[in-house]
Write an enzyme that holds these catalytic residues in place. Structure first.
Site, PDB file in Angstrom:
ATOM      1  N   THR A 329       0.816  -1.215   0.000  1.00 38.24           N
ATOM      2  CA  THR A 329       0.000   0.000   0.000  1.00 38.24           C
ATOM      3  C   THR A 329       0.858   1.278   0.000  1.00 38.24           C
ATOM      4  O   THR A 329       2.071   1.217   0.171  1.00 38.24           O
ATOM      5  CB  THR A 329      -0.917   0.017   1.238  1.00 38.24           C
ATOM      6  OG1 THR A 329      -0.137  -0.306   2.379  1.00 38.24           O
ATOM      7  CG2 THR A 329      -2.033  -0.963   1.112  1.00 38.24           C
ATOM      8  N   ASP A 330       0.185   2.422  -0.154  1.00 42.37           N
ATOM      9  CA  ASP A 330       0.903   3.718  -0.196  1.00 42.37           C
ATOM     10  C   ASP A 330       0.977   4.351   1.181  1.00 42.37           C
ATOM     11  O   ASP A 330       1.045   5.574   1.299  1.00 42.37           O
ATOM     12  CB  ASP A 330       0.177   4.687  -1.122  1.00 42.37           C
ATOM     13  CG  ASP A 330      -0.061   4.106  -2.482  1.00 42.37           C
ATOM     14  OD1 ASP A 330       0.905   3.615  -3.060  1.00 42.37           O
ATOM     15  OD2 ASP A 330      -1.205   4.125  -2.951  1.00 42.37           O
ATOM     16  N   SER A 355       1.648   8.529   5.040  1.00 44.59           N
ATOM     17  CA  SER A 355       1.026   8.490   3.733  1.00 44.59           C
ATOM     18  C   SER A 355       2.147   8.798   2.760  1.00 44.59           C
ATOM     19  O   SER A 355       2.744   9.860   2.828  1.00 44.59           O
ATOM     20  CB  SER A 355      -0.071   9.540   3.643  1.00 44.59           C
ATOM     21  OG  SER A 355      -0.385   9.736   2.302  1.00 44.59           O
ATOM     22  N   ARG A 356       2.444   7.841   1.886  1.00 47.70           N
ATOM     23  CA  ARG A 356       3.590   8.064   0.989  1.00 47.70           C
ATOM     24  C   ARG A 356       3.263   9.056  -0.113  1.00 47.70           C
ATOM     25  O   ARG A 356       4.126   9.486  -0.841  1.00 47.70           O
ATOM     26  CB  ARG A 356       4.051   6.725   0.393  1.00 47.70           C
ATOM     27  CG  ARG A 356       4.768   5.943   1.430  1.00 47.70           C
ATOM     28  CD  ARG A 356       5.312   4.627   0.962  1.00 47.70           C
ATOM     29  NE  ARG A 356       5.472   3.820   2.153  1.00 47.70           N
ATOM     30  CZ  ARG A 356       4.909   2.655   2.353  1.00 47.70           C
ATOM     31  NH1 ARG A 356       4.196   2.109   1.414  1.00 47.70           N
ATOM     32  NH2 ARG A 356       5.080   2.024   3.481  1.00 47.70           N
ATOM     33  N   ILE A 357       2.002   9.416  -0.242  1.00 43.71           N
ATOM     34  CA  ILE A 357       1.637  10.412  -1.252  1.00 43.71           C
ATOM     35  C   ILE A 357       1.957  11.802  -0.698  1.00 43.71           C
ATOM     36  O   ILE A 357       2.388  12.682  -1.419  1.00 43.71           O
ATOM     37  CB  ILE A 357       0.131  10.292  -1.597  1.00 43.71           C
ATOM     38  CG1 ILE A 357      -0.209   8.876  -2.037  1.00 43.71           C
ATOM     39  CG2 ILE A 357      -0.282  11.328  -2.611  1.00 43.71           C
ATOM     40  CD1 ILE A 357       0.099   8.509  -3.440  1.00 43.71           C
TER      41      ILE A 357
END
Ligand code: ATP
Ligand code: MG
Length: 496
Positions: A329-330, A355-357
């Site tokens: 997941t991100d 949250s990698r975004i």
């Protein structure tokens, strides 16, 4: 032999009808002899209208998982291979309905009008079909929107121990989509029916059931149905995504999905690997979660966001399935059971959640008011630990403690009460101006619940500006300052 290539799925399917015989039926799995040309995932027609999916092979036989009841299938029955892969009916008619993994209604409200059938196992959109994730998907959970923002097309894992509020966070996110136009799909895997009933009731009470599809494969359904559920939910989501809409899909939960796949694989006589899971357990979830996407303009600009849930034991995120999911997941929202017991709800641990975004999916105003919030909160938690040893604090430290306490207070929120983005902007703007610390708990509560309504009443132009632009321009800031001061004055007068 006619070789027909199904365009959508890119798997050549040979249109030959072979007729075999059932050799053995055991726990939802049929062993069939006499189907030499079957491929993995192909449907077979068994007696009494029941279908099966080919999932395993031995030297002479194929093994099919049975979709539905296996009581009426007996040894010696005919089994015909069908030149099709499993698909699910889709359409807008599914909104507001409860269906099973095959798209059949479970709510007794009659047939559902479908417009098309989508393959349950579909390749994820390719890289050229996608666009970067940049549009925010507001969940209404303050900690998530401010510190762990989610974008349309993202996959964010919700992970935590039993009974710590994982489902509640996802239900809040659905409730928050009431007027956003985002379609929600809630996929229930391996849980008790009574808990689902409560969730449906909550959605109905909050008036969001009409733009939600519930896909239920509760614990009493067959292993095949539970295994198919998340893929079928994705197929439903894809219908909305390919039609230019935004979909939010929740898988509650994928640990149970992995258990059912392990059970099925053992019955299919596959060799067990680590923790008795089969070798392809990573592929099981990566193939599923890759289907989340934000599509390009030419493809209609639709999106599909995933919020998969994973359960942990005693807060251990290093389990096999959990680490797999974290890496696919991100980012993850980690729910800490000790925070939950302390009363900090939603018990999201900001230290372990990411949250990698990142902040590129935040509205400008939210981005501005949330910068430094995580650091400030972790410093407060650290100081809290230290002050257990030290009794005297400097004025500066006292001030920081007070600010931390206020932040702690405003980050908490009850379940089923999502906070709208304009409300979040006003609240955290006030916090950034340092005007909330002197308030007593009652006034702080009043500010949180009443300020935006006050603004709408007394300065509707500013409220509309914040709602539409979601940006803190100098005029918005000065307007907010004025209105906050006026609100405090009215609060003061009310008390007198
Ligand atoms: P399970 O492991 O059984 O799936 P879960 O982690 O999904 O549980 P929930 O069912 O969402 O947890 O919540 C557990 C309990 O905590 C529920 O009774 C719910 O009402 C309560 N709860 C969850 N979030 C909050 C909150 N923000 N404020 C107050 N109570 C909450
Ligand atoms: Mg739950």
């Amino acid at each position: 032999m006619k070789a027909e290539v199904k365009k959508e799925i890119n798997i050549p399917l040979f249109d030959i009808r072979e007729v075999g015989t059932v050799k053995d039926v055991r726990r939802g799995i049929a062993r069939i002899n006499g189907l030499p040309s079957c491929i993995y995932g192909q449907l077979v027609q068994l007696s009494n209208g029941v279908k099966g999916i080919v999932m395993g092979f031995t030297e002479n036989d194929v093994m099919a998982i049975i979709l539905g009841e296996d009581q009426n299938i007996s040894v010696g029955d005919e089994a015909t291979s069908l030149a099709e892969l499993i698909s699910i009916p889709v359409g807008n008619g599914f909104l507001g309905r409860v269906v099973n993994s095959l798209g059949e209604p479970l709510d007794g409200k009659g047939e559902i009008a479908s417009v098309d059938a989508y393959p349950v196992f579909r390749d994820a959109p390719g890289v050229m079909e996608r666009e970067p994730v940049i549009d925010p998907l507001s969940t209404g959970v303050k900690i998530i929107d401010l510190a762990i923002p989610i974008g349309k097309g993202q996959r964010e894992l919700v992970i935590g121990d039993r009974q710590t509020g994982k489902t509640s966070i996802c239900i809040d996110s659905i409730i928050n989509q009431k007027n956003s136009g985002v379609v929600c799909i809630y996929c229930w895997i391996g849980g008790p029916q009574i808990a689902l009933k409560k969730i449906i009731h909550t959605l109905q009470e909050n008036n969001v059931f009409k733009n939600t599809v519930i896909l239920s494969a509760s614990a009493d359904t067959s292993a095949a149905e539970q295994y198919l559920a998340p893929y079928a939910a994705s197929a439903l989501g894809e219908y909305f995504m390919y039609n230019g809409r935004d979909a939010l899909v929740i898988f509650d939960d994928l640990t149970k999905h992995a258990w059912i796949y392990r059970q099925m694989s053992l019955l299919l006589e596959r060799s067990p690997g680590r923790e008795a899971y089969p070798g392809d357990i990573f592929y099981l979830h990566s193939q599923l979660l890759e289907r989340a996407a934000k599509l390009k303009k030419e493809k209609g600009s639709g999106s599909m966001t995933f919020l998969p849930i994973a359960e942990t034991l005693q807060g251990d995120i290093t389990g096999y399935i959990q680490t797999n999911l974290i890496s696919i997941t991100d980012g993850q929202i980690y729910i800490n059971s000790s925070l939950f017991r302390e009363g900090f709800k939603p018990a999201i641990d900001m230290g372990f959640s990411v949250s990698r975004i990142g902040s590129r999916v935040q509205y400008p105003a939210i981005k501005e008011v949330s910068s430094g919030l995580r650091l400030e909160y972790s410093q407060y938690r650290e100081m809290l630990r230290m002050t257990k040893l030290r009794t005297r604090l400097s004025d500066e430290a006292m001030k920081k403690m007070r600010r931390g306490e206020t932040l702690h207070e405003i980050l908490m929120q009850p379940n089923n009460c999502p906070v709208s983005t304009p409300e979040e902007i006003c609240l955290f703007y006030a916090f950034s101006r340092g005007v909330l610390e002197p308030l007593d708990p009652g006034s702080l509560k009043a500010f949180m619940s009443e300020f935006f309504a006050y603004l709408q009443e007394n300065d509707s132009a500013l409220a509309v500006l914040i709602e539409n632009k979601k940006d803190l321009t100098p005029e918005v800031k000065s307007g907010l300052d004025k209105n906050i001061a006026a609100f405090f004055r009215s609060l003061h007068e009310r008390k007198k």
